[in-house]
Design an enzyme around this catalytic site. Structure first.
Site, PDB file in Angstrom:
ATOM      1  CB  SER A  54     -78.967  25.138 -43.985  1.00 25.10           C
ATOM      2  OG  SER A  54     -80.134  24.345 -44.121  1.00 25.10           O
ATOM      3  CB  VAL A  59     -78.031  31.673 -36.810  1.00 22.87           C
ATOM      4  CG1 VAL A  59     -77.544  33.043 -37.267  1.00 22.87           C
ATOM      5  CG2 VAL A  59     -77.582  31.405 -35.374  1.00 22.87           C
ATOM      6  CB  CYS A  60     -80.209  30.091 -41.522  1.00 25.66           C
ATOM      7  SG  CYS A  60     -78.452  29.722 -41.710  1.00 25.66           S
ATOM      8  CB  ALA A  61     -84.875  30.050 -38.898  1.00 25.06           C
ATOM      9  CB  THR A  64     -84.919  33.909 -43.384  1.00 25.56           C
ATOM     10  OG1 THR A  64     -83.677  33.342 -43.850  1.00 25.56           O
ATOM     11  CG2 THR A  64     -85.903  33.978 -44.538  1.00 25.56           C
TER      12      THR A  64
END
Length: 168
Positions: A54, A59-61, A64
Site C-alpha cells: 500500500s 516502506v512502500c512510500a 516508490t
C-alpha cells in the site's frame, strides 16, 4: 512458493511464482485515469516493476520515492511501474502530494490480474506482497526479488543494477 511474512506472521501467496528466465506473464491493471494497462503497452522497453502492499505506508512510500528518483537517470528506454491494490484515485493523490512523476502507479484492485500472474497476492489481506521484477525489451524476466518480510525494504541496488545490465 516463496516463504513470506507480513509483520512476522506467515502469509499465503496466491498465483504462480515467476523466475528469472521465464517469459513475463501478461496482466491487466488500471492507470490512475482508470484506463487498462497491460504488459504489451510497454513492449520494447525495459520494465522495472516495483510491487508494494500500500502506497500510504512508510516502506512502500520510500520504495516508490527511491525508484522515482532512479527512473529519471535510467533513460527513456526504461519504464518504472509501481503496482499495488490501492485505488487509482489514492495513487494519483499520493503521487501529486509527493511530486512523483517518473514512475507509473498502477492499480491491481479490480481483478488481481498482476498479483495472480506473478504469484504475489497475499490471500489473508488481499494485498500484493512486496517484490521487484525486471523485464527486458523482449518480455523475458531477468531479475526477481520476493521480499521475505513485507515490512522490509527490497534490495534497491540489485534491482537498479539488473536494469543497467540490460542497457549495456
Amino acid at each position: 512458493m516463496a516463504n513470506v511474512t507480513f509483520k512476522n506472521n506467515p502469509v499465503t501467496l496466491l498465483g504462480k511464482e515467476v523466475s528469472v528466465g521465464d517469459k513475463a506473464p501478461d496482466f491487466t491493471v488500471l492507470a490512475n485515469d482508470l484506463s487498462p494497462v497491460t504488459l504489451a503497452d510497454s513492449k520494447g522497453k525495459i520494465r522495472l516493476i516495483s510491487v508494494i502492499p500500500s502506497i500510504d505506508t512508510g516502506v512502500c512510500a520510500t520504495q516508490t520515492r527511491k525508484f522515482n528518483e532512479e527512473a529519471a537517470a535510467l533513460g527513456n528506454d526504461v519504464q518504472v511501474l509501481t503496482i499495488s491494490c490501492d485505488l487509482p484515485f489514492a495513487q494519483a493523490r499520493w503521487c501529486a502530494a509527493e511530486g512523483i512523476d517518473n514512475v507509473h502507479t498502477l492499480s491491481d484492485h479490480r481483478d488481481l490480474s498482476f498479483g495472480e500472474a506473478y504469484g504475489v497476492v497475499i490471500q489473508e489481506l488481499r494485498l500484493l506482497s512486496r517484490s521487484i521484477f525486471v523485464v527486458d525489451q523482449d518480455d523475458n524476466v531477468t531479475y526477481v526479488e520476493y521480499v521475505s518480510e513485507n515490512t522490509d525494504h527490497p534490495n534497491y541496488e540489485k534491482a537498479i543494477e539488473a536494469v543497467k545490465a540490460l542497457k549495456e
